[in-house]
Design a protein around this motif. Sequence first.
Motif, PDB file in Angstrom:
ATOM      1  N   PRO A 125      38.450 -20.100  35.076  1.00 39.81           N
ATOM      2  CA  PRO A 125      37.804 -20.791  36.212  1.00 39.81           C
ATOM      3  C   PRO A 125      36.512 -21.488  35.810  1.00 39.81           C
ATOM      4  N   SER A 126      35.808 -20.880  34.894  1.00 43.92           N
ATOM      5  CA  SER A 126      34.560 -21.459  34.429  1.00 43.92           C
ATOM      6  C   SER A 126      34.822 -22.810  33.743  1.00 43.92           C
ATOM      7  N   HIS A 127      35.827 -22.838  32.880  1.00 42.59           N
ATOM      8  CA  HIS A 127      36.207 -24.086  32.200  1.00 42.59           C
ATOM      9  C   HIS A 127      36.641 -25.140  33.221  1.00 42.59           C
ATOM     10  N   GLU A 128      37.481 -24.710  34.161  1.00 40.60           N
ATOM     11  CA  GLU A 128      38.035 -25.688  35.116  1.00 40.60           C
ATOM     12  C   GLU A 128      36.946 -26.277  36.007  1.00 40.60           C
ATOM     13  N   SER A 129      36.028 -25.432  36.460  1.00 39.21           N
ATOM     14  CA  SER A 129      34.960 -25.966  37.329  1.00 39.21           C
ATOM     15  C   SER A 129      33.964 -26.788  36.537  1.00 39.21           C
ATOM     16  N   ASN A 130      33.562 -26.261  35.398  1.00 36.22           N
ATOM     17  CA  ASN A 130      32.429 -26.877  34.702  1.00 36.22           C
ATOM     18  C   ASN A 130      32.821 -28.102  33.871  1.00 36.22           C
ATOM     19  N   ILE A 131      34.055 -28.109  33.362  1.00 32.64           N
ATOM     20  CA  ILE A 131      34.481 -29.298  32.599  1.00 32.64           C
ATOM     21  C   ILE A 131      35.374 -30.202  33.454  1.00 32.64           C
ATOM     22  N   ASP A 132      36.495 -29.652  33.938  1.00 32.11           N
ATOM     23  CA  ASP A 132      37.407 -30.496  34.724  1.00 32.11           C
ATOM     24  C   ASP A 132      36.716 -30.982  35.998  1.00 32.11           C
ATOM     25  N   GLY A 133      35.979 -30.086  36.644  1.00 32.83           N
ATOM     26  CA  GLY A 133      35.282 -30.452  37.886  1.00 32.83           C
ATOM     27  C   GLY A 133      34.249 -31.544  37.627  1.00 32.83           C
ATOM     28  N   THR A 134      33.528 -31.423  36.546  1.00 40.79           N
ATOM     29  CA  THR A 134      32.520 -32.446  36.222  1.00 40.79           C
ATOM     30  C   THR A 134      33.191 -33.786  35.921  1.00 40.79           C
ATOM     31  N   PHE A 135      34.296 -33.738  35.181  1.00 40.32           N
ATOM     32  CA  PHE A 135      35.041 -34.977  34.921  1.00 40.32           C
ATOM     33  C   PHE A 135      35.473 -35.612  36.243  1.00 40.32           C
ATOM     34  N   ASN A 136      35.975 -34.777  37.165  1.00 38.70           N
ATOM     35  CA  ASN A 136      36.418 -35.304  38.467  1.00 38.70           C
ATOM     36  C   ASN A 136      35.275 -35.976  39.219  1.00 38.70           C
ATOM     37  N   VAL A 137      34.099 -35.350  39.191  1.00 39.11           N
ATOM     38  CA  VAL A 137      32.947 -35.921  39.905  1.00 39.11           C
ATOM     39  C   VAL A 137      32.561 -37.267  39.283  1.00 39.11           C
ATOM     40  N   LEU A 138      32.530 -37.321  37.956  1.00 36.52           N
ATOM     41  CA  LEU A 138      32.166 -38.577  37.284  1.00 36.52           C
ATOM     42  C   LEU A 138      33.215 -39.659  37.566  1.00 36.52           C
ATOM     43  N   ARG A 139      34.471 -39.262  37.503  1.00 39.66           N
ATOM     44  CA  ARG A 139      35.549 -40.226  37.766  1.00 39.66           C
ATOM     45  C   ARG A 139      35.480 -40.733  39.213  1.00 39.66           C
ATOM     46  N   ALA A 140      35.260 -39.797  40.149  1.00 40.04           N
ATOM     47  CA  ALA A 140      35.194 -40.188  41.569  1.00 40.04           C
ATOM     48  C   ALA A 140      34.004 -41.110  41.799  1.00 40.04           C
ATOM     49  N   ALA A 141      32.876 -40.809  41.164  1.00 43.37           N
ATOM     50  CA  ALA A 141      31.684 -41.653  41.332  1.00 43.37           C
ATOM     51  C   ALA A 141      31.945 -43.038  40.755  1.00 43.37           C
TER      52      ALA A 141
END
Length: 313
Positions: A91-107
């Motif tokens: 979960p840590s990997h998914e939130s901190n890496i995948d989640g961050t990628f998603n935020v950057l992509r969405a922005a």
Amino acid sequence: MNQTIVTGGAGFIGSALVRALLADGAPRVSVIDNLNSGKLANLEEVRDRVDFHQADIRDYPAIAPLFQDAGRVFHLAAIPSVPRSITEPVPSHESNIDGTFNVLRAACEGRAGRVVYAASSSAYGDTEVLPKTEAMSPNPLSPYALQKLVGEYYASVFSKCYGLETVSLRFFNVFGPRQDPSSPYSGVLSLFMKHLLARTQPTIFGDGEQSRDFTYVEDVAALCIKAARAPATVSGRVYNAGNGGRFTLNQTWSALCALDGVSIHPIFAGPRAGDVRHSQADTAAAVRDLGHAPQFTFEDGLRRTLEWYRANC
Ligand code: UD2
């Protein structure tokens, strides 16, 4: 293009940032938070000026529309714990890496303005020299430290490749009111506050001579806002968000006991895996480029935090 988004805005740092943004003149703030560790109660006084979206940054379709034409984005949502990233790396990997990628992509896809990313001082690991400057090579010692570092690299690459303006701030052991002491993974100062008020012994991992640049939450919130306003030349860069001082855990516990007029001996346990030994920020680059100007000494912060725990816990 005026909307301000704070991911993780119901957390203890995120909610302080939301209050600071509103005090700074933002008419409203949009908060994206999955409420895993954040709480709506953290936003209570400002709830009528917050557009709250309960969504998880791991869920791209859920968050993407929220970023459309946002003016500025503060990305603080994360699973923020060194030991938790070791025991629960997925979960840590998914939130901190995948989640961050998603935020950057969405922005990026939503043509949002600048993204200010909450990176971590843990990226430095152990260095031979203190204070730690941004020019030093990173040396992550835990999954969490690596994940936060990958987020910085992604932020920088989005700036270079896609023209999304980003600034990464390496938060140095942020503390203050509303930090939740209820989990074994909670920040050490929230646990110290809990034990002090309960008159129980805290556990110190190792010999207690490891040191941290404890940074008061309102100073970090103020720096985030400055980072969002700094000239475009800062885009893609990384800055320390620290106070510039350094206190050992033994000194910190003694200072707290003295503030409350008690003497309680800690329990010493074995050192914690992934722990950094010493941490102290060189603040020169953040002062020069972002106008960083911490207002609270460590002792001011401790007093204010203790007052809040006395009144609320
Ligand atoms: C790291 C980062 C910090 C932030 C944070 C998010 C460093 C130097 N700092 O904080 O910037 O990203 O992660 O979680 O990497 N400890 C005890 N007893 C306890 C709990 C902790 O002795 O009950 C010790 C712990 O072993 C460590 C220190 O206190 O030496 C601080 O621990 P922490 O969990 O508050 O924060 P830390 O340093 O992992």
